[in-house]
Structures are given as C-alpha cells and as structure tokens.
Design a protein around this motif. Structure first.
Motif, PDB file in Angstrom:
ATOM      1  N   GLY A 149      45.532  40.203  38.622  1.00 32.39           N
ATOM      2  CA  GLY A 149      44.833  41.320  38.011  1.00 32.39           C
ATOM      3  C   GLY A 149      43.412  41.372  38.520  1.00 32.39           C
ATOM      4  N   PRO A 150      42.595  42.250  37.979  1.00 29.94           N
ATOM      5  CA  PRO A 150      41.220  42.390  38.438  1.00 29.94           C
ATOM      6  C   PRO A 150      40.293  41.319  37.865  1.00 29.94           C
ATOM      7  CG  PRO A 150      41.643  43.944  36.680  1.00 29.94           C
ATOM      8  CD  PRO A 150      42.953  43.247  36.973  1.00 29.94           C
ATOM      9  N   CYS A 151      39.225  41.058  38.586  1.00 28.18           N
ATOM     10  CA  CYS A 151      38.090  40.264  38.086  1.00 28.18           C
ATOM     11  C   CYS A 151      38.448  38.856  37.630  1.00 28.18           C
ATOM     12  CB  CYS A 151      37.401  40.992  36.938  1.00 28.18           C
ATOM     13  SG  CYS A 151      36.855  42.644  37.328  1.00 28.18           S
TER      14      CYS A 151
ATOM     15  N   GLN B 125      42.147  33.865  32.580  1.00 29.20           N
ATOM     16  CA  GLN B 125      40.970  34.182  33.382  1.00 29.20           C
ATOM     17  C   GLN B 125      40.592  32.909  34.138  1.00 29.20           C
ATOM     18  OE1 GLN B 125      37.736  36.153  31.185  1.00 29.20           O
ATOM     19  NE2 GLN B 125      39.185  36.300  29.490  1.00 29.20           N
ATOM     20  N   ILE B 126      40.593  32.983  35.447  1.00 25.17           N
ATOM     21  CA  ILE B 126      40.245  31.828  36.276  1.00 25.17           C
ATOM     22  C   ILE B 126      38.786  32.015  36.676  1.00 25.17           C
ATOM     23  CG2 ILE B 126      40.889  30.441  38.272  1.00 25.17           C
ATOM     24  CD1 ILE B 126      43.141  30.815  36.110  1.00 25.17           C
ATOM     25  N   VAL B 127      37.898  31.236  36.049  1.00 27.57           N
ATOM     26  CA  VAL B 127      36.465  31.488  36.092  1.00 27.57           C
ATOM     27  C   VAL B 127      35.726  30.357  36.804  1.00 27.57           C
ATOM     28  CG1 VAL B 127      34.433  31.922  34.658  1.00 27.57           C
ATOM     29  CG2 VAL B 127      36.680  32.692  33.883  1.00 27.57           C
ATOM     30  N   PRO B 128      35.016  30.667  37.889  1.00 31.35           N
ATOM     31  CA  PRO B 128      34.235  29.628  38.555  1.00 31.35           C
ATOM     32  C   PRO B 128      32.984  29.266  37.758  1.00 31.35           C
ATOM     33  CG  PRO B 128      33.970  31.720  39.699  1.00 31.35           C
ATOM     34  CD  PRO B 128      34.956  31.938  38.604  1.00 31.35           C
TER      35      PRO B 128
ATOM     36  N   GLY C 104      34.122  24.713  41.116  1.00 28.98           N
ATOM     37  CA  GLY C 104      34.191  24.941  42.546  1.00 28.98           C
ATOM     38  C   GLY C 104      35.344  25.845  42.933  1.00 28.98           C
ATOM     39  N   GLN C 105      35.204  26.412  44.133  1.00 29.00           N
ATOM     40  CA  GLN C 105      36.190  27.367  44.624  1.00 29.00           C
ATOM     41  C   GLN C 105      37.561  26.734  44.835  1.00 29.00           C
ATOM     42  OE1 GLN C 105      35.357  30.681  44.919  1.00 29.00           O
ATOM     43  NE2 GLN C 105      37.556  30.995  45.125  1.00 29.00           N
ATOM     44  N   GLU C 106      37.590  25.474  45.209  1.00 28.17           N
ATOM     45  CA  GLU C 106      38.870  24.800  45.431  1.00 28.17           C
ATOM     46  C   GLU C 106      39.713  24.799  44.156  1.00 28.17           C
ATOM     47  OE1 GLU C 106      40.342  20.323  46.482  1.00 28.17           O
ATOM     48  OE2 GLU C 106      38.704  21.131  47.714  1.00 28.17           O
ATOM     49  N   GLU C 107      39.060  24.566  43.033  1.00 33.42           N
ATOM     50  CA  GLU C 107      39.781  24.573  41.760  1.00 33.42           C
ATOM     51  C   GLU C 107      40.197  25.994  41.375  1.00 33.42           C
ATOM     52  OE1 GLU C 107      38.330  23.131  37.587  1.00 33.42           O
ATOM     53  OE2 GLU C 107      38.868  21.364  38.772  1.00 33.42           O
ATOM     54  N   VAL C 108      39.333  26.978  41.623  1.00 36.19           N
ATOM     55  CA  VAL C 108      39.695  28.380  41.393  1.00 36.19           C
ATOM     56  C   VAL C 108      40.943  28.714  42.202  1.00 36.19           C
ATOM     57  CG1 VAL C 108      39.014  30.789  41.801  1.00 36.19           C
ATOM     58  CG2 VAL C 108      37.359  29.177  40.834  1.00 36.19           C
ATOM     59  N   ASP C 109      40.906  28.385  43.485  1.00 38.22           N
ATOM     60  CA  ASP C 109      42.040  28.666  44.376  1.00 38.22           C
ATOM     61  C   ASP C 109      43.310  27.978  43.883  1.00 38.22           C
ATOM     62  OD1 ASP C 109      40.236  30.078  45.948  1.00 38.22           O
ATOM     63  OD2 ASP C 109      40.098  28.520  47.489  1.00 38.22           O
ATOM     64  N   HIS C 110      43.181  26.727  43.454  1.00 38.24           N
ATOM     65  CA  HIS C 110      44.347  25.963  42.994  1.00 38.24           C
ATOM     66  C   HIS C 110      45.039  26.671  41.833  1.00 38.24           C
ATOM     67  CE1 HIS C 110      46.864  22.718  41.478  1.00 38.24           C
ATOM     68  NE2 HIS C 110      46.289  22.892  40.307  1.00 38.24           N
ATOM     69  N   TYR C 111      44.294  26.954  40.777  1.00 39.91           N
ATOM     70  CA  TYR C 111      44.915  27.560  39.593  1.00 39.91           C
ATOM     71  C   TYR C 111      45.401  28.976  39.876  1.00 39.91           C
ATOM     72  CZ  TYR C 111      43.500  23.602  36.790  1.00 39.91           C
ATOM     73  OH  TYR C 111      43.366  22.344  36.286  1.00 39.91           O
ATOM     74  N   TRP C 112      44.578  29.761  40.546  1.00 37.59           N
ATOM     75  CA  TRP C 112      44.963  31.140  40.845  1.00 37.59           C
ATOM     76  C   TRP C 112      46.255  31.166  41.666  1.00 37.59           C
ATOM     77  CZ3 TRP C 112      43.102  35.815  39.342  1.00 37.59           C
ATOM     78  CH2 TRP C 112      43.620  36.925  40.015  1.00 37.59           C
ATOM     79  N   ASN C 113      46.245  30.410  42.749  1.00 33.10           N
ATOM     80  CA  ASN C 113      47.402  30.410  43.640  1.00 33.10           C
ATOM     81  C   ASN C 113      48.655  29.887  42.940  1.00 33.10           C
ATOM     82  OD1 ASN C 113      45.702  31.418  45.615  1.00 33.10           O
ATOM     83  ND2 ASN C 113      45.414  29.442  46.610  1.00 33.10           N
ATOM     84  N   LYS C 114      48.508  28.854  42.143  1.00 35.89           N
ATOM     85  CA  LYS C 114      49.661  28.276  41.454  1.00 35.89           C
ATOM     86  C   LYS C 114      50.275  29.288  40.489  1.00 35.89           C
ATOM     87  CE  LYS C 114      52.401  24.853  40.418  1.00 35.89           C
ATOM     88  NZ  LYS C 114      53.633  24.818  41.187  1.00 35.89           N
TER      89      LYS C 114
ATOM     90  N   MET D 185      32.092  41.500  41.654  1.00 32.23           N
ATOM     91  CA  MET D 185      33.216  40.954  40.892  1.00 32.23           C
ATOM     92  C   MET D 185      34.259  42.033  40.601  1.00 32.23           C
ATOM     93  SD  MET D 185      33.220  39.099  37.166  1.00 32.23           S
ATOM     94  CE  MET D 185      32.950  40.657  36.303  1.00 32.23           C
ATOM     95  N   TYR D 186      33.812  43.243  40.288  1.00 33.33           N
ATOM     96  CA  TYR D 186      34.731  44.330  39.949  1.00 33.33           C
ATOM     97  C   TYR D 186      35.659  44.699  41.106  1.00 33.33           C
ATOM     98  CZ  TYR D 186      31.687  45.077  35.888  1.00 33.33           C
ATOM     99  OH  TYR D 186      30.960  44.917  34.736  1.00 33.33           O
ATOM    100  N   LYS D 187      35.287  44.341  42.326  1.00 30.92           N
ATOM    101  CA  LYS D 187      36.108  44.643  43.499  1.00 30.92           C
ATOM    102  C   LYS D 187      37.106  43.530  43.820  1.00 30.92           C
ATOM    103  CE  LYS D 187      32.354  47.330  45.491  1.00 30.92           C
ATOM    104  NZ  LYS D 187      31.302  47.337  46.506  1.00 30.92           N
ATOM    105  N   MET D 188      37.033  42.417  43.078  1.00 31.27           N
ATOM    106  CA  MET D 188      37.848  41.235  43.385  1.00 31.27           C
ATOM    107  C   MET D 188      39.064  41.130  42.478  1.00 31.27           C
ATOM    108  SD  MET D 188      34.936  38.314  43.795  1.00 31.27           S
ATOM    109  CE  MET D 188      33.636  38.454  45.013  1.00 31.27           C
ATOM    110  N   THR D 189      40.077  40.435  42.972  1.00 30.95           N
ATOM    111  CA  THR D 189      41.143  39.937  42.112  1.00 30.95           C
ATOM    112  C   THR D 189      40.772  38.475  41.857  1.00 30.95           C
ATOM    113  OG1 THR D 189      42.541  39.567  44.061  1.00 30.95           O
ATOM    114  CG2 THR D 189      42.951  41.560  42.780  1.00 30.95           C
ATOM    115  N   LYS D 190      41.188  37.538  42.725  1.00 29.72           N
ATOM    116  CA  LYS D 190      40.737  36.149  42.595  1.00 29.72           C
ATOM    117  C   LYS D 190      39.240  36.120  42.884  1.00 29.72           C
ATOM    118  CE  LYS D 190      41.675  33.224  45.871  1.00 29.72           C
ATOM    119  NZ  LYS D 190      42.360  32.253  46.742  1.00 29.72           N
ATOM    120  N   LEU D 191      38.472  35.440  42.042  1.00 33.19           N
ATOM    121  CA  LEU D 191      37.026  35.399  42.214  1.00 33.19           C
ATOM    122  C   LEU D 191      36.640  34.458  43.349  1.00 33.19           C
ATOM    123  CD1 LEU D 191      35.855  35.450  38.489  1.00 33.19           C
ATOM    124  CD2 LEU D 191      36.153  37.364  40.084  1.00 33.19           C
TER     125      LEU D 191
END
Length: 160
Positions: free
Chosen positions: A103-105, A117-120, A84-94, A142-148
């Motif tokens: 970085g990208p993607c 790599q923080i992968v949903p 889920g996105q909440e977990e993506v946000d948690h690790y990425w932000n931390k 995806m190529y346009k994103m940093t955090k997915l």
C-alpha cells in the motif's frame, strides 16, 4: 492481583493457529503460548482451535477463530519500528512475498488482511521537524512511496 497490561485480540475465520505461527516466525522476541480448543459446547467443531496465545516482538496477542462475521480493515494497523533500511526491507519484502499487498506510505496488508506500517527509525523526527518546509518535503516524498526509503526521505528533507 493486578492486571497484566494489554493483549491484542485478532479475529480470524479458521486461520488463527496458522497466523500465530506465521507472526511468531517473522519477529524476534516471539513465542507461541496456550492453545484453546472448542469443546462439545461449541459453537466450533469439538477439538478444533478456538484461540492461540502468542507473543510477537514482545507484544501479547490472542488469535481467535471466531468465524466470518468480522474482517480486518485499515482502521487498525500495527507499526513495525525498524532500525535501518535493511530491517525495513526485511519486513516489507517478507510480508509482500508471503502474499501480502503493498500500500502507500509504508502501509501494507498481510496475507490475512491485517494492516501493518513498516516505519524506519527517524521518520517521525523528519516529518515533525520545526522547519515546516523540510517536513513538507519529507511528507511529499513519502506520499509517492510504497515501501519507505529512508535515504530518499532524508535527501528530500535536506532539499536535495
């Protein structure tokens, strides 16, 4: 006695113990293990940390204070599979808030230079869709994103 799986060895220049504590604090199913110290035989200062065993998210690691000869690069990275996105946000932000570099993607470097790599969950299914147009739209988004952003990736996949 049979071998006990794999242990990933991470080479640091004096930050092994600090890094082990950091990674254990980030992930569930984590714990510190044994700490080995340099002896009079060297090459490090007697009593200083040589290596720290730890488990992060169920994966075995050993952090070694080996010196400045080697550094991390993007040739090796660790994927954090998120539910889920909440977990993506948690690790990425931390990672980023603690001194990491976005970085990208969905890739980033942590404050020690290690790549992650923080992968949903579900991303690989979207990218591997048999409908190549859907897969291509997902990849282009995806190529346009940093955090997915999984919701945005799903919308791209659907053609929205």
């Amino acid at each position: 006695m049979p071998a006990d799986g794999f242990t990933t060895c991470l080479w640091f220049d004096g930050q092994a113990e600090e890094a082990a504590h950091y990674y254990v604090s980030l992930f569930k199913h984590s714990r510190l293990g044994r700490v080995g110290r340099y002896t009079e035989a060297g090459p490090g200062t007697p009593g200083s940390v040589l290596a720290v065993e730890f488990v992060a998210n169920g994966q075995k690691f050993v952090a070694v204070n080996g010196g400045p000869q080697f550094t991390f690069d993007e040739a090796v990275s660790f994927q954090v599979h998120c539910y889920g996105q909440e977990e993506v946000d948690h690790y990425w932000n931390k990672f980023v808030e603690d001194g990491g570099e976005a970085g990208p993607c969905g890739w980033l470097k942590d404050k020690y230079g290690l790549s992650w790599q923080i992968v949903p969950d579900g991303l690989i299914d979207l990218l591997g869709d048999a409908d190549t147009e859907k897969a291509a739209r997902t990849a282009q988004a995806m190529y346009k994103m940093t955090k997915l952003d999984m919701a945005a990736l799903e919308r791209a996949h659907a053609g929205e």
